[in-house]
Write an enzyme that holds these catalytic residues in place. Structure first.
Site, PDB file in Angstrom:
ATOM      1  N   ASN A  31      31.421  72.008  35.295  1.00  0.00           N
ATOM      2  CA  ASN A  31      31.020  70.970  33.997  1.00  0.00           C
ATOM      3  C   ASN A  31      30.498  71.806  33.088  1.00  0.00           C
ATOM      4  O   ASN A  31      29.939  72.474  33.253  1.00  0.00           O
ATOM      5  CB  ASN A  31      30.600  69.593  34.576  1.00  0.00           C
ATOM      6  CG  ASN A  31      30.613  68.942  35.331  1.00  0.00           C
ATOM      7  OD1 ASN A  31      32.589  68.846  35.795  1.00  0.00           O
ATOM      8  ND2 ASN A  31      29.889  68.211  36.678  1.00  0.00           N
ATOM      9  N   LYS A  48      40.544  70.058  52.096  1.00  0.00           N
ATOM     10  CA  LYS A  48      39.700  69.216  53.723  1.00  0.00           C
ATOM     11  C   LYS A  48      38.803  68.380  53.344  1.00  0.00           C
ATOM     12  O   LYS A  48      37.635  68.455  52.380  1.00  0.00           O
ATOM     13  CB  LYS A  48      39.002  70.609  54.623  1.00  0.00           C
ATOM     14  CG  LYS A  48      38.419  70.373  55.924  1.00  0.00           C
ATOM     15  CD  LYS A  48      37.834  71.611  56.794  1.00  0.00           C
ATOM     16  CE  LYS A  48      36.849  71.907  57.932  1.00  0.00           C
ATOM     17  NZ  LYS A  48      36.702  70.798  58.297  1.00  0.00           N
ATOM     18  N   TYR A  49      37.659  67.441  54.226  1.00  0.00           N
ATOM     19  CA  TYR A  49      36.955  66.737  53.559  1.00  0.00           C
ATOM     20  C   TYR A  49      35.624  67.309  54.677  1.00  0.00           C
ATOM     21  O   TYR A  49      35.680  66.950  55.957  1.00  0.00           O
ATOM     22  CB  TYR A  49      37.601  65.259  53.937  1.00  0.00           C
ATOM     23  CG  TYR A  49      36.518  63.683  53.680  1.00  0.00           C
ATOM     24  CD1 TYR A  49      35.688  64.064  52.627  1.00  0.00           C
ATOM     25  CD2 TYR A  49      35.748  62.990  54.362  1.00  0.00           C
ATOM     26  CE1 TYR A  49      34.964  62.920  51.883  1.00  0.00           C
ATOM     27  CE2 TYR A  49      34.509  62.865  54.278  1.00  0.00           C
ATOM     28  CZ  TYR A  49      34.268  62.709  53.321  1.00  0.00           C
ATOM     29  OH  TYR A  49      33.058  61.643  52.691  1.00  0.00           O
ATOM     30  N   ILE A  50      34.561  67.065  53.972  1.00  0.00           N
ATOM     31  CA  ILE A  50      33.440  67.491  54.834  1.00  0.00           C
ATOM     32  C   ILE A  50      32.660  65.814  55.143  1.00  0.00           C
ATOM     33  O   ILE A  50      32.277  66.056  53.814  1.00  0.00           O
ATOM     34  CB  ILE A  50      32.607  68.860  53.197  1.00  0.00           C
ATOM     35  CG1 ILE A  50      33.116  69.802  52.751  1.00  0.00           C
ATOM     36  CG2 ILE A  50      31.126  69.149  54.217  1.00  0.00           C
ATOM     37  CD1 ILE A  50      33.630  70.720  53.735  1.00  0.00           C
ATOM     38  N   GLY A  78      33.718  61.710  37.448  1.00  0.00           N
ATOM     39  CA  GLY A  78      33.040  60.215  37.725  1.00  0.00           C
ATOM     40  C   GLY A  78      33.435  60.235  38.953  1.00  0.00           C
ATOM     41  O   GLY A  78      33.476  58.646  39.350  1.00  0.00           O
ATOM     42  N   GLY A  79      34.128  61.037  39.380  1.00  0.00           N
ATOM     43  CA  GLY A  79      34.720  60.272  41.352  1.00  0.00           C
ATOM     44  C   GLY A  79      35.933  59.683  41.580  1.00  0.00           C
ATOM     45  O   GLY A  79      36.213  58.896  41.916  1.00  0.00           O
ATOM     46  N   GLU A  85      29.320  73.222  40.234  1.00  0.00           N
ATOM     47  CA  GLU A  85      28.969  72.265  41.216  1.00  0.00           C
ATOM     48  C   GLU A  85      29.519  72.774  42.509  1.00  0.00           C
ATOM     49  O   GLU A  85      31.159  73.415  43.043  1.00  0.00           O
ATOM     50  CB  GLU A  85      29.551  70.824  40.589  1.00  0.00           C
ATOM     51  CG  GLU A  85      29.060  69.840  39.761  1.00  0.00           C
ATOM     52  CD  GLU A  85      29.734  68.510  39.399  1.00  0.00           C
ATOM     53  OE1 GLU A  85      29.224  67.573  38.778  1.00  0.00           O
ATOM     54  OE2 GLU A  85      30.766  67.883  40.246  1.00  0.00           O
ATOM     55  N   ARG A 112      29.798  71.027  30.031  1.00  0.00           N
ATOM     56  CA  ARG A 112      28.341  70.443  29.355  1.00  0.00           C
ATOM     57  C   ARG A 112      27.541  69.788  29.208  1.00  0.00           C
ATOM     58  O   ARG A 112      27.016  70.601  30.516  1.00  0.00           O
ATOM     59  CB  ARG A 112      29.628  69.637  28.645  1.00  0.00           C
ATOM     60  CG  ARG A 112      29.852  68.476  30.248  1.00  0.00           C
ATOM     61  CD  ARG A 112      30.291  67.176  30.492  1.00  0.00           C
ATOM     62  NE  ARG A 112      30.714  66.306  31.528  1.00  0.00           N
ATOM     63  CZ  ARG A 112      29.637  66.116  32.865  1.00  0.00           C
ATOM     64  NH1 ARG A 112      28.585  65.583  32.645  1.00  0.00           N
ATOM     65  NH2 ARG A 112      30.542  65.601  33.701  1.00  0.00           N
TER      66      ARG A 112
HETATM   67  P1  ADP Z   1      27.708  64.339  35.991  1.00  0.00           P
HETATM   68  O1  ADP Z   1      27.283  65.285  36.969  1.00  0.00           O
HETATM   69  O2  ADP Z   1      26.886  64.516  34.362  1.00  0.00           O
HETATM   70  O3  ADP Z   1      26.901  62.739  35.823  1.00  0.00           O
HETATM   71  P2  ADP Z   1      30.140  62.636  35.161  1.00  0.00           P
HETATM   72  O4  ADP Z   1      31.262  62.958  35.618  1.00  0.00           O
HETATM   73  O5  ADP Z   1      29.274  61.680  36.137  1.00  0.00           O
HETATM   74  O6  ADP Z   1      29.405  63.568  35.529  1.00  0.00           O
HETATM   75  O7  ADP Z   1      30.134  62.083  33.703  1.00  0.00           O
HETATM   76  C1  ADP Z   1      28.935  61.634  32.805  1.00  0.00           C
HETATM   77  C2  ADP Z   1      29.528  60.129  32.434  1.00  0.00           C
HETATM   78  O8  ADP Z   1      29.846  61.310  31.668  1.00  0.00           O
HETATM   79  C3  ADP Z   1      29.441  59.737  33.237  1.00  0.00           C
HETATM   80  O9  ADP Z   1      28.445  58.291  32.915  1.00  0.00           O
HETATM   81  C4  ADP Z   1      30.008  59.098  33.476  1.00  0.00           C
HETATM   82  O10 ADP Z   1      30.639  57.412  33.104  1.00  0.00           O
HETATM   83  C5  ADP Z   1      31.013  58.997  31.644  1.00  0.00           C
HETATM   84  N1  ADP Z   1      31.787  59.549  31.309  1.00  0.00           N
HETATM   85  C6  ADP Z   1      32.852  60.583  32.568  1.00  0.00           C
HETATM   86  N2  ADP Z   1      33.913  60.873  31.794  1.00  0.00           N
HETATM   87  C7  ADP Z   1      34.367  60.030  30.628  1.00  0.00           C
HETATM   88  C8  ADP Z   1      35.017  59.457  29.330  1.00  0.00           C
HETATM   89  N3  ADP Z   1      36.446  59.985  29.620  1.00  0.00           N
HETATM   90  N4  ADP Z   1      34.996  58.304  29.085  1.00  0.00           N
HETATM   91  C9  ADP Z   1      33.901  58.233  28.735  1.00  0.00           C
HETATM   92  N5  ADP Z   1      32.419  58.448  29.696  1.00  0.00           N
HETATM   93  C10 ADP Z   1      32.994  59.383  30.409  1.00  0.00           C
HETATM   94  P1  ADP Z   2      34.537  64.065  39.761  1.00  0.00           P
HETATM   95  O1  ADP Z   2      34.945  65.395  38.732  1.00  0.00           O
HETATM   96  O2  ADP Z   2      34.979  63.014  39.852  1.00  0.00           O
HETATM   97  O3  ADP Z   2      32.784  64.671  39.652  1.00  0.00           O
HETATM   98  P2  ADP Z   2      33.997  66.266  42.378  1.00  0.00           P
HETATM   99  O4  ADP Z   2      35.167  66.976  42.517  1.00  0.00           O
HETATM  100  O5  ADP Z   2      32.765  67.140  41.088  1.00  0.00           O
HETATM  101  O6  ADP Z   2      34.725  65.569  41.410  1.00  0.00           O
HETATM  102  O7  ADP Z   2      33.268  65.506  43.739  1.00  0.00           O
HETATM  103  C1  ADP Z   2      32.838  64.423  43.013  1.00  0.00           C
HETATM  104  C2  ADP Z   2      31.910  63.734  44.642  1.00  0.00           C
HETATM  105  O8  ADP Z   2      32.770  63.411  45.535  1.00  0.00           O
HETATM  106  C3  ADP Z   2      31.600  65.233  44.947  1.00  0.00           C
HETATM  107  O9  ADP Z   2      29.933  65.013  44.538  1.00  0.00           O
HETATM  108  C4  ADP Z   2      30.952  64.862  47.124  1.00  0.00           C
HETATM  109  O10 ADP Z   2      30.020  63.684  46.442  1.00  0.00           O
HETATM  110  C5  ADP Z   2      32.241  64.445  46.787  1.00  0.00           C
HETATM  111  N1  ADP Z   2      33.009  65.807  47.352  1.00  0.00           N
HETATM  112  C6  ADP Z   2      34.150  65.958  45.818  1.00  0.00           C
HETATM  113  N2  ADP Z   2      34.879  66.890  47.184  1.00  0.00           N
HETATM  114  C7  ADP Z   2      34.211  66.961  48.450  1.00  0.00           C
HETATM  115  C8  ADP Z   2      34.957  67.824  49.469  1.00  0.00           C
HETATM  116  N3  ADP Z   2      35.507  68.028  49.779  1.00  0.00           N
HETATM  117  N4  ADP Z   2      33.979  66.975  50.615  1.00  0.00           N
HETATM  118  C9  ADP Z   2      33.322  66.313  50.270  1.00  0.00           C
HETATM  119  N5  ADP Z   2      32.323  66.164  49.650  1.00  0.00           N
HETATM  120  C10 ADP Z   2      33.180  65.821  48.248  1.00  0.00           C
HETATM  121 MG    MG Z   3      31.531  66.337  39.678  1.00  0.00          MG
END
Ligand code: ADP
Ligand code: ADP
Ligand code: MG
Length: 459
Positions: free
Chosen positions: A296, A206-208, A169-170, A280, A298
């Site tokens: 992910n 590294k940050y893209i 969830g970022g 992803e 799920r």
């Molecule tokens: P997606 O790529 O499917 O959007 P997210 O990581 O954003 O994946 O999470 C999916 C949804 O689940 C989001 O609406 C987020 O708020 C919710 N979510 C993520 N982690 C949790 C958690 N630990 N408990 C409850 N809701 C969660």
């Molecule tokens: P989460 O589990 O919170 O979803 P992610 O690793 O999927 O974490 O990253 C969430 C978002 O953050 C990505 O969709 C992208 O927008 C940004 N992000 C993640 N890693 C990088 C990176 N190395 N450089 C630039 N953006 C990134």
């Molecule tokens: Mg993600």
């Protein structure tokens, strides 16, 4: 072993909101009965009305209900269910919950506990991706102190990104652009990760800078069939959270699309992964390269855009796979037909920092428009509770071209009247009618860097 043979007779829905409704619909299509576990605050949600039976599994707070594994398992067993669908969020990515289901004699509609565990820790997942030959972001290093961070930055360079190994969830992410800001970023990322996941382990990559988020949907059964359903582009984000998703991506060259799908399949096979999953990637616009982010384990919020362009019902496949059946299609039958876009609609005020605005929905009037799908648990007279995620609906359109899909989405959102609560419908209209979005000339930071700044200037 989680796999059972033969069809399920009754499925327990261990989730809420629109995804609960979505799962119930898939079960109805398959002739399977449903029982939903609801919190005390969710007795009136659409899922509770549509399921064959609704059972209260605890008070409003998620900890005591949707995250209460024992209560959910007891309710599922007590009502004679033979399988549990966890949806997304909540317990869907907890290996321990998967194990409890299986120990209680029910199938878990998702991957094995082992696969959830391997992919749940991002460092382990990255190591597995590397072994499978999948490109990973340069400079992955585990960091456990501010000193280690400075050292790692020496190797990785700036800008870089601090991330949480348990992330989702970022949350727990911080961009570091200058050395002076590194220590503060480390501390706040660690605190956020600890609070959100109970685990403050961090790593650096590294940050893209000019990135798009592109992901591949995979499905794998227990008979060795592994297929991908092409990509979704989820570049329109705010604070690393997705707002709009589309399929196919408007920017991928055919060769890159093929390479990305092959990489996702390689990882899925290497992990011995079954059921639905999403691999992803972060895509570097300037170099046309992509790098693995995470898998992910799920169903994804944005799965409908893939369903709209391929005609494959992902939730139905999930249920069939868990029951031991084969994928209902083969890879060469999967085709991209048209373009699909999804807008997430939240009960939030975009003009006030996206502050959640729960409450009673007095008017709920979606337009009747062909080719549009509305996934929601809301209706007129429904009270949006303040306890959970603020997403109240997803609007998904499909059209022959991306241009036509944007036009359709705009028309639908224009005619979608909701009163009583504030929603992000006006905000989403602004995004999809923006010239930058039309030209697909956006990055993952575009909403914050350009769209919201322009809006602030015009107020
Ligand atoms: P997606 O790529 O499917 O959007 P997210 O990581 O954003 O994946 O999470 C999916 C949804 O689940 C989001 O609406 C987020 O708020 C919710 N979510 C993520 N982690 C949790 C958690 N630990 N408990 C409850 N809701 C969660
Ligand atoms: P989460 O589990 O919170 O979803 P992610 O690793 O999927 O974490 O990253 C969430 C978002 O953050 C990505 O969709 C992208 O927008 C940004 N992000 C993640 N890693 C990088 C990176 N190395 N450089 C630039 N953006 C990134
Ligand atoms: Mg993600």
């Amino acid at each position: 072993m989680q796999m059972t043979t033969g069809r399920f007779r009754r499925v327990f829905v261990a989730n809420r909101g629109e995804i609960a409704v979505r799962i119930i619909r898939a079960c109805k299509d398959l002739g399977i009965e449903t029982v939903i576990g609801v919190s005390a605050a969710d007795r009136d949600t659409l899922g509770a009305r549509l399921a064959d039976r609704a059972i209260c599994i605890g008070p409003a707070a998620a900890k005591a209900s949707y995250l209460n594994a024992d209560a959910l398992i007891a309710a599922a067993r007590g009502t004679g269910c033979d399988a549990i669908h966890p949806g997304y969020g909540f317990l869907s990515e907890r290996a321990g919950f998967q194990r409890l289901c299986v120990e209680a004699g029910m199938a878990f509609i998702g991957p094995s506990a082992d696969a959830i565990e391997k992919m749940g820790d991002k460092i382990t997942a990255i190591a597995m991706a590397r072994r499978a030959g999948v490109p990973i972001v340069p400079g992955k290093e585990k960091i456990s102190s501010a000193e280690e961070l400075l050292q790692a930055i020496g190797d990785v360079g700036l800008p870089c990104l601090i991330k949480a190994t348990a992330g989702g969830g970022g949350r727990g992410m911080r961009v570091v652009r200058e050395l002076a800001a590194a220590e503060a970023a480390f501390k706040s990322a660690q605190a956020e990760a600890l609070a959100a996941f109970g685990d403050g382990t961090l790593y650096l990559e590294k940050y893209i800078s000019r990135a798009r988020h592109i992901e591949i949907q995979v499905l794998a059964d227990h008979h060795g069939n592994v297929c991908h359903l092409f990509e979704r582009d989820c570049t329109v984000q705010r604070r690393h959270q997705k707002l709009i998703e589309e399929a196919p991506s408007a920017v991928l060259a055919p060769a890159t699309r093929t390479a990305m799908a092959e990489a996702a399949l390689a990882l899925t096979r290497a992990a011995g992964y079954t059921n639905a999953g999403t691999v992803e990637f972060v895509y570097d616009i300037d170099s046309d390269r992509f790098y693995f982010l995470e898998m992910n384990t799920r169903v994804q919020v944005e799965h409908p855009v893939t369903e709209m362009i391929t005609g494959i019902d992902i939730v139905r496949e999930q249920i069939r796979i868990a029951a031991g059946e084969r994928l209902s299609f083969s890879q060469d039958q999967v085709r991209i037909d048209g373009a699909a876009i999804e807008c997430r609609i939240n009960a939030e005020d975009a003009t006030r920092g996206f502050q959640p605005i729960p409450g009673l929905i007095t008017t709920w009037s979606p337009p009747a428009q062909t080719g549009v799908r509305l996934d929601t648990h809301c209706y007129a007279g429904y009270r949006v509770p303040p306890y959970y995620d603020s997403m109240i609906a997803k609007v998904i359109v499909r059209a022959p071209t991306r241009e036509a899909a944007i036009e359709q989405m705009n028309r639908y959102l224009d005619g979608f009247h909701v009163e009583g609560i504030t929603t992000t419908i006006p905000f989403q209209r602004r995004v999809i009618t923006h010239r930058g979005f039309a030209a697909a000339d956006v990055t993952t930071t575009w909403v914050e860097d350009e769209l919201l700044r322009e809006a602030a200037e015009t107020v």
